[in-house]
Motif scaffolding. Structure first.
Motif, PDB file in Angstrom:
ATOM      1  N   THR A   1       0.826  -1.194   0.000  1.00 47.44           N
ATOM      2  CA  THR A   1       0.000   0.000   0.000  1.00 47.44           C
ATOM      3  C   THR A   1       0.866   1.251   0.000  1.00 47.44           C
ATOM      4  O   THR A   1       1.896   1.305   0.666  1.00 47.44           O
ATOM      5  N   ASP A   2       0.402   2.247  -0.719  1.00 49.15           N
ATOM      6  CA  ASP A   2       1.091   3.532  -0.731  1.00 49.15           C
ATOM      7  C   ASP A   2       1.171   4.080   0.694  1.00 49.15           C
ATOM      8  O   ASP A   2       0.163   4.187   1.389  1.00 49.15           O
ATOM      9  N   ALA A   3       2.392   4.435   1.104  1.00 52.45           N
ATOM     10  CA  ALA A   3       2.597   4.910   2.486  1.00 52.45           C
ATOM     11  C   ALA A   3       1.879   6.216   2.769  1.00 52.45           C
ATOM     12  O   ALA A   3       1.696   6.581   3.939  1.00 52.45           O
ATOM     13  N   SER A   4       1.441   6.927   1.746  1.00 50.40           N
ATOM     14  CA  SER A   4       0.782   8.213   1.986  1.00 50.40           C
ATOM     15  C   SER A   4      -0.562   8.048   2.673  1.00 50.40           C
ATOM     16  O   SER A   4      -1.104   9.006   3.223  1.00 50.40           O
ATOM     17  N   PHE A   5      -1.117   6.839   2.663  1.00 53.00           N
ATOM     18  CA  PHE A   5      -2.401   6.622   3.333  1.00 53.00           C
ATOM     19  C   PHE A   5      -2.254   6.500   4.839  1.00 53.00           C
ATOM     20  O   PHE A   5      -3.222   6.622   5.571  1.00 53.00           O
ATOM     21  N   ALA A   6      -1.056   6.217   5.293  1.00 46.51           N
ATOM     22  CA  ALA A   6      -0.855   5.997   6.728  1.00 46.51           C
ATOM     23  C   ALA A   6      -0.981   7.306   7.499  1.00 46.51           C
ATOM     24  O   ALA A   6      -0.588   8.379   7.028  1.00 46.51           O
ATOM     25  N   ARG A   7      -1.508   7.202   8.692  1.00 46.71           N
ATOM     26  CA  ARG A   7      -1.624   8.337   9.594  1.00 46.71           C
ATOM     27  C   ARG A   7      -0.862   8.022  10.873  1.00 46.71           C
ATOM     28  O   ARG A   7      -0.647   6.867  11.225  1.00 46.71           O
ATOM     29  N   ASP A   8      -0.480   9.063  11.584  1.00 50.67           N
ATOM     30  CA  ASP A   8       0.195   8.860  12.858  1.00 50.67           C
ATOM     31  C   ASP A   8      -0.749   8.179  13.841  1.00 50.67           C
ATOM     32  O   ASP A   8      -1.956   8.417  13.834  1.00 50.67           O
ATOM     33  N   PHE A   9      -0.197   7.341  14.703  1.00 52.62           N
ATOM     34  CA  PHE A   9      -1.000   6.682  15.724  1.00 52.62           C
ATOM     35  C   PHE A   9      -1.618   7.769  16.603  1.00 52.62           C
ATOM     36  O   PHE A   9      -0.920   8.643  17.120  1.00 52.62           O
ATOM     37  N   PRO A  10      -2.945   7.740  16.803  1.00 50.98           N
ATOM     38  CA  PRO A  10      -3.614   8.901  17.413  1.00 50.98           C
ATOM     39  C   PRO A  10      -3.417   9.051  18.906  1.00 50.98           C
ATOM     40  O   PRO A  10      -3.626  10.146  19.440  1.00 50.98           O
ATOM     41  N   TYR A  11      -3.061   7.976  19.631  1.00 48.86           N
ATOM     42  CA  TYR A  11      -2.951   8.060  21.085  1.00 48.86           C
ATOM     43  C   TYR A  11      -1.497   8.226  21.517  1.00 48.86           C
ATOM     44  O   TYR A  11      -0.589   7.594  20.973  1.00 48.86           O
ATOM     45  N   ALA A  12      -1.311   9.064  22.537  1.00 44.96           N
ATOM     46  CA  ALA A  12       0.030   9.221  23.103  1.00 44.96           C
ATOM     47  C   ALA A  12       0.450   7.965  23.858  1.00 44.96           C
ATOM     48  O   ALA A  12       1.630   7.629  23.927  1.00 44.96           O
ATOM     49  N   SER A  13      -0.517   7.268  24.451  1.00 45.34           N
ATOM     50  CA  SER A  13      -0.239   6.000  25.136  1.00 45.34           C
ATOM     51  C   SER A  13      -1.437   5.093  24.946  1.00 45.34           C
ATOM     52  O   SER A  13      -2.563   5.558  24.773  1.00 45.34           O
ATOM     53  N   TYR A  14      -1.200   3.781  25.007  1.00 45.99           N
ATOM     54  CA  TYR A  14      -2.266   2.838  24.716  1.00 45.99           C
ATOM     55  C   TYR A  14      -2.258   1.716  25.737  1.00 45.99           C
ATOM     56  O   TYR A  14      -1.266   1.005  25.883  1.00 45.99           O
ATOM     57  N   LEU A  15      -3.360   1.570  26.468  1.00 43.81           N
ATOM     58  CA  LEU A  15      -3.569   0.479  27.415  1.00 43.81           C
ATOM     59  C   LEU A  15      -2.360   0.242  28.316  1.00 43.81           C
ATOM     60  O   LEU A  15      -1.901  -0.887  28.501  1.00 43.81           O
ATOM     61  N   THR A  16      -1.839   1.309  28.887  1.00 46.57           N
ATOM     62  CA  THR A  16      -0.630   1.182  29.714  1.00 46.57           C
ATOM     63  C   THR A  16      -0.875   0.355  30.966  1.00 46.57           C
ATOM     64  O   THR A  16       0.063  -0.216  31.535  1.00 46.57           O
ATOM     65  N   ASP A  17      -2.128   0.253  31.425  1.00 45.36           N
ATOM     66  CA  ASP A  17      -2.414  -0.521  32.629  1.00 45.36           C
ATOM     67  C   ASP A  17      -2.384  -2.023  32.388  1.00 45.36           C
ATOM     68  O   ASP A  17      -2.331  -2.812  33.331  1.00 45.36           O
ATOM     69  N   LEU A  18      -2.426  -2.439  31.131  1.00 49.07           N
ATOM     70  CA  LEU A  18      -2.467  -3.872  30.839  1.00 49.07           C
ATOM     71  C   LEU A  18      -1.077  -4.511  30.847  1.00 49.07           C
ATOM     72  O   LEU A  18      -0.903  -5.637  31.273  1.00 49.07           O
TER      73      LEU A  18
END
Length: 882
Positions: free
Chosen positions: A478-495
């Protein structure tokens, strides 16, 4: 252990409060000052008003007054209701949505608005309480024992929401509330600040010498609905991973999901009331709600973990046969994917009615005509990108930890594989008419006689429109231009050690680029036979009489009555034939339907006779004993009455498949119940009550599992059926009181505490040979709130506990504990500021799977289904009264 500690704490609190009160009660009664009367306002006055309603009721009732709802505004009426003894809310994305009464699920209760039924966009009859902003509701009554004159439909109880009547107020009221919302989790999203808005206003006035009144209210809310979820995708399939000859339970997949959502809601109510004299009262009232929601979700998925091709290099297996950790290789590239989902939903609902009451001194006649309609428009688009890289390896643990060798942040290693399109419009309409008569009989044993009729015609339509479009494998990525930055600064840190990020994308941009836009609407045969229309017509008649007398020094009163109901159900859909074909490229089986369909319709009718008896004994001026006996019903969810059916192929075995459908011949839940309540009103603001209840359920709605062979394919089919009953018994404890006997300012503190303990032998089958408690059943529900109110400043710290309960299609929701805080300060008689925190400790929804396999049957903490966090929410606002 928890129940013992909680009950001990409640008993200690009640002992201290009541003992302190008993030492000073007579002195207080003799020396009430004007200043003290003024102090008893705000939240404390709402407690007094609710206690007065309970004390004067002819049956077992708990209530909320308008002060309780409006003094410390909650997000919705559900947050207010769950403070009532025996009530528990089911929280969805951080907000309370559905209500269970006395440990029983929402489908066993009934909610009405101003005594009328209201339609819903949900697949059942349950009203979603989060559609009602608390500012639009003037009060609520929870009927735990029925009377014949109240509409039938609740086995656990009936909740009646009440909007304001303008002539019940003694002055003009104009009020506006503005509140800011801050979500911690939402603030972590890229490009989001976490802030939302809530605005409400009300105007109530009286004209023409107080014979005509008007009430208008509006509420608006706009807030984010960010969530983070971990899903452990298991099923009943099992495989011998450790070679001991027994099957072991391992997840078929592990999924990580994040949601960036936005929820906008509008609510409007009005009431026009004309009371030209003491004999005539005319009301026209309505309530309208509109909800527009948009969720954009991203998924990181690993499937095929227990497939034959995967190599298990090492596995940690517990004594109950659960694989809780493993290192796996040779997982197929097609079994690792990244998805994007675009879910847009608009729900509109309204209820409008007219009510005319006429009284000539002995006769009262009340006529009511109402119409309700709810519509849902939903567009659900799901895009899937498959991994191009072979030799997928993962190390995972069931607490969420995972590591992998696949390039989950590089979009060029993925190709767009499939577009799934779902459009499921729903419409629910209801017309209702009632006519009630009451004749006063004088001062004999029987005080009056009441009788009347009610007619309801309800029709619900649901159309399923689905399409699937697969693309050929694109080896260039896939063309890399479709990618977006991951929207969360942190993800499920408690797990634990979960993936920090993966590539995400704009769903609609991808749909336009690779599929040329979303598919056009169009129903195939499978969609047509999954669609349905259910019509339900009900006619009910009742007669009831109130009585009062005495036995020696004990006065008693009550009511006895009987309600008769005829119900006719017409359910329709279509039937179409199909064959199973295997895709030559992917090897996956698909169902191929012909073009011919035939109409399919089922009619069903049934009658119910529901007697009821309530007797209240006034043992002393402040001590009451209430008893009640009744037969009750709760109707089947409307979607369960559908004549539809739906089938799907099995990707791993073309000779098998799955199917489901409704059952138009369902009878309602039926039960015989008994109640006993001892209530001590030891001051105007204080209540100590102990209640016992028992329900003998004759029949309830369960699930039938069978195999149906169609075109040489064996489909495992599920269908709702009437199952055998069971018994439910329980105890309720309630304490509400200020802390009497303490010196100022501590005398302005108080406690609201309640505890419900329930035991049940009623169960539903969830597979061939395993059963669980009724959906929504919790054996322990508790609320403990400490409040302070001096008339100018008030606050409340509320703790809520609910023991585990079964969520259909998910599993067992583990014990849930929530801590909320509210406070308000009256700057002047017109201006007030308030602050609220919801879910102070950021408790998640945590669900474990219920499975049936070779080595173990039942519920195990080692088999987590999913955990979801919605974060802590803060609210700061002002209200101004003109």
């Amino acid at each position: 252990m928890f129940k013992k500690k909680l009950l001990s704490a409640f008993i200690c609190a009640s002992t201290v409060s009541i003992a302190g009160h008993s030492n000073i009660s007579f002195a207080q009664d003799d020396a009430v000052t004007e200043e003290e009367i003024l102090i008893v306002s705000g939240y404390r006055s709402s407690i007094r008003a609710a206690i007065d309603i309970k004390r004067e009721a002819s049956n077992i009732v708990d209530s909320l007054s308008s002060e309780d709802i409006g003094e410390l505004p909650d997000l919705s009426i559900a947050e207010s209701l769950e403070r009532i003894t025996g009530l528990a809310a089911d929280r969805d994305r951080g907000n309370s949505s559905q209500i269970s009464i006395r440990g029983l699920g929402p489908q066993l209760g009934l909610t009405i608005v101003n005594g009328r039924e209201m339609t819903t966009a949900a697949p059942d009859r349950d009203v979603r309480f989060d559609q009602f902003p608390s500012e639009l509701i003037d009060g609520a009554d929870v009927y735990k024992s029925p009377i014949a004159s109240i509409i039938e439909g609740g086995v656990s109880g009936t909740i009646n929401l009440k909007t304001v009547r303008p002539l019940d107020k003694d002055k003009r009221i104009a009020k506006i509330n503005v509140k800011g919302i801050y979500s911690e989790l939402e603030s972590e999203l890229d490009g989001a600040d976490g802030f939302g808005t809530r605005i409400s206003g009300a105007y109530i006035d009286q004209f023409m010498n107080d014979t005509f009144g008007i009430a208008i209210g509006y509420a608006y809310r706009d807030q984010g609905t960010a969530t983070q979820r971990y899903i452990n995708g298991g099923s009943d399939d099992n495989k011998d991973f450790d070679g001991d000859g027994n099957g072991d339970f391992a997840p078929g997949g592990i999924v990580y999901r994040l949601t960036d959502g936005q929820d906008e809601r509008h609510g409007v109510y009005f009431d026009l009331q004309w009371r030209p004299n003491d004999s005539l009262d005319i009301n026209i009232d309505g309530i309208y709600t509109d909800r527009e929601g948009l969720d954009q979700r991203s998924f990181l998925q690993f499937f095929g973990l227990r497939s034959g091709a995967a190599n298990i290099d090492s596995a940690t297996i517990t004594s109950d046969g659960s694989v809780v950790a493993a290192s796996e290789t040779n997982i197929g590239a097609n079994n690792q994917s990244i998805q994007g989902q675009y879910l847009q939903q608009n729900d509109t609902s309204f209820l409008i009615g007219g009510n005319v009451a006429w009284n000539n001194g002995k006769w009262t006649v009340i006529g009511d005509l109402a119409f309700s309609e709810t519509e849902r428009e939903r567009t659900n688009i799901l895009t899937t990108f498959r991994n191009l890289t072979g030799g997928v390896e993962v190390d995972w643990e069931n607490n969420g930890d995972i590591s992998t060798n696949v390039p989950i942040t590089d979009s060029t290693n993925y190709w767009p594989w499939r577009l799934d399109y779902f459009r499921d419009p729903r419409k629910d309409e209801l017309t209702e008419f009632s006519l009630d008569f009451e004749r006063e009989l004088g001062n004999g044993f029987f005080n009056n006689v009441q009788f009347g009729l009610r007619w309801i015609d309800r029709t619900k339509e649901n159309t399923r429109d689905r399409d699937r479009n697969q693309l050929a494998r694109n080896t260039s990525g896939t063309d890399a231009s479709f990618a977006r930055d991951f929207p969360y600064a942190s993800y499920l840190t408690d797990l634990g050690q979960v993936p920090e990020e993966w590539f995400t994308f704009d769903v609609m941009e991808v749909v336009d680029a690779f599929w040329g836009g979303a598919p056009s609407d169009g129903l195939d045969v499978n969609d047509q036979q999954a669609s349905f229309e259910v019509s339900e017509e009900r006619t009910s008649l009742y007669i009831q009489t109130d009585f009062s007398s005495s036995m020696g020094s004990v006065d008693y009163s009550g009511n006895i009555g009987i309600r008769y109901i005829e119900t006719e159900v017409d359910s329709s859909s279509v039937r179409g034939d199909f064959t199973v074909e295997t895709d030559s490229e992917t090897g996956e089986p698909t169902l191929v339907f012909g073009s011919d369909v035939v109409d399919y319709a089922v009619q069903h009718s049934y009658t119910n006779v529901l007697p009821s008896l309530n007797i209240n004994f006034e043992l002393q001026n402040d001590l009451f004993l209430r008893t009640a006996l009744a037969k009750v019903i709760a109707r089947a969810p409307i979607d369960s009455l559908s004549a539809n059916r739906s089938f799907s192929a099995n990707a791993e075995d073309p000779s098998r498949g799955r199917g489901s459908g409704g059952n138009p011949t369902l009878d309602p839940f039926k039960a015989t119940q008994a109640d006993l309540s001892l209530e001590w009103y030891f001051s105007e603001e204080s209540l100590l009550a102990l209640a016992l209840f028992y329900k003998d359920i004759d029949t309830f709605i369960s699930t039938d599992f069978r195999t149906e062979v169609i075109n040489d394919v064996a489909f495992d089919v599920t269908q709702p059926v009437n199952g055998q009953g069971g018994e439910i018994s329980g105890l309720e404890f309630t304490l509400q009181t200020p802390f009497y006997g303490l010196s100022k300012p501590f005398d302005n503190f108080g406690i609201n505490a309640n505890l419900t303990l329930t035991d049940s032998s009623a169960e539903v089958e969830i597979n061939d040979n395993y059963s669980v408690d009724l959906p929504g059943f919790s054996d322990t529900v508790a609320n403990l709130a400490l409040y302070y109110d001096n008339g100018k400043f008030n606050s409340r710290l509320a703790y809520r506990y609910r023991s585990e309960f079964y969520r259909p299609a998910f599993g067992i929701n583990r014990d849930a504990e929530f801590l909320d805080f509210s406070m308000a300060y009256k700057i002047s008689n017109a201006l007030k500021v308030n602050f609220q925190v919801l879910n102070l400790t950021d408790e998640p929804i945590d669900i474990v799977r219920v499975v049936n396999d070779v080595n173990a049957t039942g519920v195990s903490d080692n088999r987590r289904a999913f955990v979801e966090y919605s974060g802590v929410k803060y609210f700061l606002g002002v209200s101004y009264t003109f």
